[in-house]
Design a protein around this motif. Structure first.
Motif, short mmCIF file in Angstrom:
data_model
loop_
_atom_site.label_atom_id
_atom_site.label_comp_id
_atom_site.label_asym_id
_atom_site.label_seq_id
_atom_site.Cartn_x
_atom_site.Cartn_y
_atom_site.Cartn_z
N ARG A 1 42.43 44.65 57.01
CA ARG A 1 41.14 44.00 56.80
C ARG A 1 40.82 43.77 55.33
NH1 ARG A 1 37.62 47.06 61.58
NH2 ARG A 1 38.65 45.93 63.31
N MET A 2 41.10 44.74 54.50
CA MET A 2 40.83 44.56 53.08
C MET A 2 41.68 43.42 52.50
SD MET A 2 38.97 45.70 50.60
CE MET A 2 38.96 45.58 48.81
N ASP A 3 42.94 43.36 52.90
CA ASP A 3 43.82 42.29 52.42
C ASP A 3 43.35 40.92 52.92
OD1 ASP A 3 45.44 44.07 51.05
OD2 ASP A 3 46.84 44.31 52.74
N ILE A 4 42.91 40.85 54.18
CA ILE A 4 42.42 39.58 54.72
C ILE A 4 41.19 39.12 53.96
CG2 ILE A 4 41.35 38.49 56.73
CD1 ILE A 4 43.11 40.37 58.47
N ALA A 5 40.24 40.03 53.76
CA ALA A 5 39.01 39.68 53.06
C ALA A 5 39.30 39.22 51.64
CB ALA A 5 38.05 40.87 53.05
N THR A 6 40.14 39.95 50.94
CA THR A 6 40.47 39.59 49.56
C THR A 6 41.17 38.25 49.48
OG1 THR A 6 40.67 41.94 49.00
CG2 THR A 6 41.67 40.36 47.48
N TRP A 7 42.11 38.02 50.38
CA TRP A 7 42.85 36.76 50.37
C TRP A 7 41.94 35.58 50.71
CZ3 TRP A 7 43.84 32.91 53.96
CH2 TRP A 7 44.83 31.98 53.60
N TYR A 8 41.10 35.74 51.74
CA TYR A 8 40.26 34.63 52.17
C TYR A 8 39.22 34.27 51.11
CZ TYR A 8 38.00 31.55 55.57
OH TYR A 8 37.50 30.45 56.23
N VAL A 9 38.70 35.28 50.43
CA VAL A 9 37.70 35.02 49.39
C VAL A 9 38.34 34.47 48.12
CG1 VAL A 9 36.07 36.16 47.81
CG2 VAL A 9 36.03 36.69 50.26
N SER A 10 39.38 35.11 47.64
CA SER A 10 39.92 34.76 46.32
C SER A 10 40.98 33.67 46.35
CB SER A 10 40.50 36.00 45.63
OG SER A 10 41.59 36.51 46.37
N VAL A 11 41.86 33.68 47.34
CA VAL A 11 42.93 32.67 47.40
C VAL A 11 42.46 31.43 48.15
CG1 VAL A 11 45.31 32.20 48.10
CG2 VAL A 11 44.69 34.48 47.26
N TRP A 12 42.02 31.61 49.38
CA TRP A 12 41.50 30.45 50.14
C TRP A 12 40.21 29.93 49.52
CZ3 TRP A 12 36.93 29.41 52.66
CH2 TRP A 12 36.92 28.24 53.46
N GLY A 13 39.28 30.83 49.22
CA GLY A 13 37.96 30.41 48.75
C GLY A 13 37.86 30.16 47.26
N GLY A 14 38.81 30.63 46.47
CA GLY A 14 38.80 30.39 45.03
C GLY A 14 37.79 31.21 44.25
N ILE A 15 37.23 32.26 44.87
CA ILE A 15 36.28 33.13 44.16
C ILE A 15 37.04 34.37 43.71
CG2 ILE A 15 34.11 34.41 44.31
CD1 ILE A 15 33.27 32.59 46.59
N ARG A 16 37.39 34.41 42.45
CA ARG A 16 38.30 35.45 41.95
C ARG A 16 37.62 36.52 41.10
NH1 ARG A 16 43.39 33.50 43.05
NH2 ARG A 16 43.50 31.26 43.47
N ALA A 17 36.31 36.42 40.94
CA ALA A 17 35.62 37.32 40.01
C ALA A 17 35.16 38.63 40.66
CB ALA A 17 34.41 36.61 39.41
N ASN A 18 35.30 38.75 41.97
CA ASN A 18 34.82 39.96 42.64
C ASN A 18 35.66 41.19 42.28
OD1 ASN A 18 32.61 39.17 44.65
ND2 ASN A 18 34.20 37.66 45.10
N LYS A 19 34.97 42.30 42.11
CA LYS A 19 35.67 43.56 41.92
C LYS A 19 36.16 44.06 43.29
CE LYS A 19 32.88 44.91 37.93
NZ LYS A 19 31.92 45.91 37.37
N ILE A 20 37.23 44.83 43.25
CA ILE A 20 37.79 45.36 44.49
C ILE A 20 36.74 46.17 45.25
CG2 ILE A 20 39.48 46.95 45.48
CD1 ILE A 20 40.65 44.30 44.61
N GLY A 21 35.94 46.94 44.51
CA GLY A 21 34.92 47.76 45.15
C GLY A 21 33.88 46.94 45.88
#
Length: 227
Positions: free
Chosen positions: A65-85
């Motif tokens: 789930r964490m990998d899916i969320a990170t990928w969908y937000v940052s790679v698919w969605g292009g929002i890369r500024a979020n902290k992992i936390g």
């Protein structure tokens, strides 16, 4: 009195036939959670199917789930500024807790909601907010209820948001504390009126036509025509 649900439903019906042509959002070549293949689908069709593909992985493989969320937000969605936390906190919250959040980070957490439950939760971002507001301002709605702005990197959308803040200082505004839930209810109602099982297509029409609606409003302002 004409209300937003009616205006949006009419707009969606009129523009739905163009969805496959106007909606453009690329899917990365490598979706790292299994065998997803875009095939010959349009961008709209492929993105709707991708959400459901990821939702199945989310349900069956909690460890991803964490990998899916990170990928969908940052790679698919292009929002890369979020902290992992930050992403981790969104993943751990329930759907109801996320949906009831203030709009801080909504462009991120609504993406996470939509891969958790794509048949109910749509994405809320700057383009969607601009479309909802511009659609009211160029239509027969006499007392528009404006949705909250969220940051945008698109210059036209950002200019529009600043303009309506100055132009309509006394307009009724949806409180940030309930804006996403009101949006979900609105888009869901329009989808059901159109016989759809999910809000995807309504959200995609709003996203794809944001600049067109904003420009239409700006042209009315320039020509000093009544709204």
């Amino acid at each position: 009195m004409v209300n937003l649900e009616t205006v949006l439903a009419n707009y969606f019906v009129a523009n739905r036939p163009t969805l496959d042509d106007v909606y453009r959002w690329n899917i990365p070549d490598d979706v790292p959670f299994g065998s997803f293949n875009r095939g010959t689908d349009s961008s709209a069709q492929a993105n709707a199917r991708l959400k459901r593909f990821l939702a199945e992985v989310w349900k069956k493989e909690p460890a991803q789930r964490m990998d899916i969320a990170t990928w969908y937000v940052s790679v698919w969605g292009g929002i890369r500024a979020n902290k992992i936390g930050t992403i981790e906190r969104y993943v751990c919250l329930s759907e109801e807790q996320l949906a009831a959040s203030d709009l801080q980070g909504v462009a991120t957490w609504s993406k996470i909601l939509t891969v958790r439950n794509p048949n109910y939760y749509p994405i809320y971002d700057a383009r969607v907010a601009a479309s909802l507001n511009a659609l009211q301002l160029v239509s027969a709605i006499k007392e528009p209820i404006l949705f909250p702005q969220v940051p945008s990197r698109n210059s036209k959308i950002a200019h529009f948001h600043k303009l309506i803040s100055r132009r309509f200082p006394e307009a009724i505004r949806v409180p940030r504390s309930r804006a996403y839930e009101d949006y979900v209810s609105l888009v869901g109602a329009v989808a059901r009126k159109s016989g759809l099982a999910s809000p995807d297509e309504v959200e995609m029409i709003l996203f794809a036509n944001a600049e067109k609606l904003v420009i239409k409003f700006l042209n009315l302002e320039t020509n000093d025509e009544p709204l």
